[in-house]
Write a protein that holds these residues in place. Structure first.
Motif, PDB file in Angstrom:
ATOM      1  N   PRO A  73      -8.996  41.280  74.251  1.00 18.33           N
ATOM      2  CA  PRO A  73      -8.668  41.621  75.643  1.00 18.33           C
ATOM      3  C   PRO A  73      -7.194  41.370  75.939  1.00 18.33           C
ATOM      4  CG  PRO A  73      -9.889  39.551  75.535  1.00 18.33           C
ATOM      5  CD  PRO A  73      -9.929  40.138  74.162  1.00 18.33           C
ATOM      6  N   LYS A  74      -6.679  42.079  76.932  1.00 21.92           N
ATOM      7  CA  LYS A  74      -5.292  41.893  77.336  1.00 21.92           C
ATOM      8  C   LYS A  74      -5.061  40.430  77.728  1.00 21.92           C
ATOM      9  CE  LYS A  74      -1.827  43.522  80.644  1.00 21.92           C
ATOM     10  NZ  LYS A  74      -1.569  44.428  81.795  1.00 21.92           N
ATOM     11  N   PRO A  75      -3.993  39.799  77.198  1.00 25.16           N
ATOM     12  CA  PRO A  75      -3.751  38.386  77.519  1.00 25.16           C
ATOM     13  C   PRO A  75      -3.650  38.135  79.015  1.00 25.16           C
ATOM     14  CG  PRO A  75      -2.361  39.074  75.693  1.00 25.16           C
ATOM     15  CD  PRO A  75      -3.022  40.319  76.230  1.00 25.16           C
ATOM     16  N   SER A  76      -4.371  37.130  79.467  1.00 24.39           N
ATOM     17  CA  SER A  76      -4.354  36.714  80.860  1.00 24.39           C
ATOM     18  C   SER A  76      -4.426  35.198  80.904  1.00 24.39           C
ATOM     19  CB  SER A  76      -5.545  37.325  81.616  1.00 24.39           C
ATOM     20  OG  SER A  76      -6.761  36.746  81.160  1.00 24.39           O
ATOM     21  N   ALA A  77      -4.473  34.644  82.105  1.00 29.37           N
ATOM     22  CA  ALA A  77      -4.564  33.190  82.237  1.00 29.37           C
ATOM     23  C   ALA A  77      -5.839  32.650  81.599  1.00 29.37           C
ATOM     24  CB  ALA A  77      -4.524  32.802  83.711  1.00 29.37           C
ATOM     25  N   LEU A  78      -6.873  33.508  81.497  1.00 26.79           N
ATOM     26  CA  LEU A  78      -8.126  33.066  80.894  1.00 26.79           C
ATOM     27  C   LEU A  78      -7.978  32.756  79.409  1.00 26.79           C
ATOM     28  CD1 LEU A  78     -10.826  35.375  82.538  1.00 26.79           C
ATOM     29  CD2 LEU A  78     -10.647  32.879  82.701  1.00 26.79           C
ATOM     30  N   LEU A  79      -6.989  33.361  78.772  1.00 24.06           N
ATOM     31  CA  LEU A  79      -6.813  33.133  77.330  1.00 24.06           C
ATOM     32  C   LEU A  79      -6.495  31.668  77.030  1.00 24.06           C
ATOM     33  CD1 LEU A  79      -6.724  34.375  74.516  1.00 24.06           C
ATOM     34  CD2 LEU A  79      -4.352  35.030  74.934  1.00 24.06           C
ATOM     35  N   PRO A  80      -5.417  31.092  77.596  1.00 26.31           N
ATOM     36  CA  PRO A  80      -5.181  29.669  77.336  1.00 26.31           C
ATOM     37  C   PRO A  80      -6.203  28.757  77.989  1.00 26.31           C
ATOM     38  CG  PRO A  80      -3.576  30.501  78.921  1.00 26.31           C
ATOM     39  CD  PRO A  80      -4.317  31.691  78.380  1.00 26.31           C
ATOM     40  N   VAL A  99      -3.931  26.711  72.081  1.00 26.40           N
ATOM     41  CA  VAL A  99      -3.669  26.740  73.521  1.00 26.40           C
ATOM     42  C   VAL A  99      -2.236  27.191  73.794  1.00 26.40           C
ATOM     43  CG1 VAL A  99      -3.547  25.366  75.629  1.00 26.40           C
ATOM     44  CG2 VAL A  99      -5.385  24.936  73.975  1.00 26.40           C
ATOM     45  N   LEU A 100      -1.291  26.652  73.057  1.00 28.45           N
ATOM     46  CA  LEU A 100       0.109  27.034  73.230  1.00 28.45           C
ATOM     47  C   LEU A 100       0.307  28.516  72.943  1.00 28.45           C
ATOM     48  CD1 LEU A 100       3.040  26.262  73.785  1.00 28.45           C
ATOM     49  CD2 LEU A 100       3.262  25.629  71.367  1.00 28.45           C
ATOM     50  N   GLY A 101      -0.358  29.001  71.900  1.00 30.36           N
ATOM     51  CA  GLY A 101      -0.277  30.430  71.580  1.00 30.36           C
ATOM     52  C   GLY A 101      -0.796  31.279  72.722  1.00 30.36           C
ATOM     53  N   GLY A 102      -1.901  30.837  73.343  1.00 27.45           N
ATOM     54  CA  GLY A 102      -2.445  31.578  74.474  1.00 27.45           C
ATOM     55  C   GLY A 102      -1.476  31.640  75.639  1.00 27.45           C
ATOM     56  N   VAL A 103      -0.800  30.528  75.900  1.00 23.90           N
ATOM     57  CA  VAL A 103       0.187  30.494  76.986  1.00 23.90           C
ATOM     58  C   VAL A 103       1.325  31.469  76.694  1.00 23.90           C
ATOM     59  CG1 VAL A 103       1.900  29.062  78.157  1.00 23.90           C
ATOM     60  CG2 VAL A 103      -0.366  28.126  77.668  1.00 23.90           C
ATOM     61  N   VAL A 104       1.811  31.459  75.465  1.00 24.68           N
ATOM     62  CA  VAL A 104       2.940  32.317  75.083  1.00 24.68           C
ATOM     63  C   VAL A 104       2.558  33.788  75.184  1.00 24.68           C
ATOM     64  CG1 VAL A 104       4.450  32.994  73.182  1.00 24.68           C
ATOM     65  CG2 VAL A 104       4.017  30.568  73.623  1.00 24.68           C
TER      66      VAL A 104
END
Length: 217
Positions: free
Chosen positions: A178-185, A161-166
């Motif tokens: 996919p391009k990182p977005s808020a959906l990732l974390p 989860v932390l990695g997704g936020v970063v």
């Protein structure tokens, strides 16, 4: 009222992801490896790779792990085809839900979803996957962490989860994902919550007969 097409596609992605997650990998492997054995009543009682390894041996354990990872990855791929990046994230989380709570068994008797979530991470967050594998390797190599599967999973989930936020905040590249977005974390957090809930519902593992004080994983 007419439902917007993109919402319909997201719903289809979720449904397909869930159905893929319900694929009974452990049951099929067990049926081939040892007729009459039920992983839900043998070993730790969990129809997953770790219990298959314990009860049926390395080949069965590896087969269950590969199958569960594959269905999580396939769900994300199908979700992406149906509804783009959002579909990939939603379908991946839905596959873990289906693995943990399969409709075919009355939403009971599913696994803990860890391997399916690995497939989700591999497709939707490949840039982080080596870090995820490293965290898993470190916890598995430490005897204390190895015996505490829940704590190790909790640590790995928190890092995911932390990695997704970063990655989202920094806008870092995500390889084929996919391009990182808020959906990732958000997807990582939702999947992690489902897995943690399954661990808590399962309760502490029973001690082995040969070592009553040592917990099993």
């Amino acid at each position: 009222m007419r439902i917007p097409r993109h919402v319909q596609r997201l719903g289809i992605a979720v449904g397909l992801g869930y159905l893929l997650g319900t694929f009974p990998t452990a049951d099929l492997v067990t049926r081939r490896a040892a007729a009459g054995v039920d992983l839900r009543s043998a070993g730790t009682g969990n129809p997953g790779a770790a219990n298959a390894l314990k009860v049926l041996g390395p080949r069965a354990g590896a087969a269950v792990m590969v199958g569960d990872i594959a269905k999580g990855a396939a769900a994300c791929g199908v979700g992406a085809l149906v509804a783009g990046p959002a579909g990939a994230h939603l379908a991946g989380t839905a596959s873990v839900t289906g693995h943990c709570y399969p409709v075919w068994t009355g939403f009971r008797g599913g696994g803990k979803g860890v391997a399916a979530s690995v497939g989700q991470c591999l497709v939707t967050f490949p840039a982080y996957f080596p870090i995820d594998a490293a965290v898993a390797a470190v916890t598995a190599a430490n005897p204390k962490w190895k015996q505490q599967a829940f704590a190790a999973t909790l640590a790995s989930s928190a890092c995911w989860v932390l990695g997704g936020v970063v990655w989202w905040a920094k806008g870092w590249p995500n390889l084929w994902g996919p391009k990182p977005s808020a959906l990732l974390p958000l997807a990582a957090a939702t999947t992690s919550t489902i897995i943690v809930q399954r661990f808590l519902a399962a309760g502490p593992p029973a001690p082995t007969p040969t070592s009553p004080t040592r917990p099993t994983t």
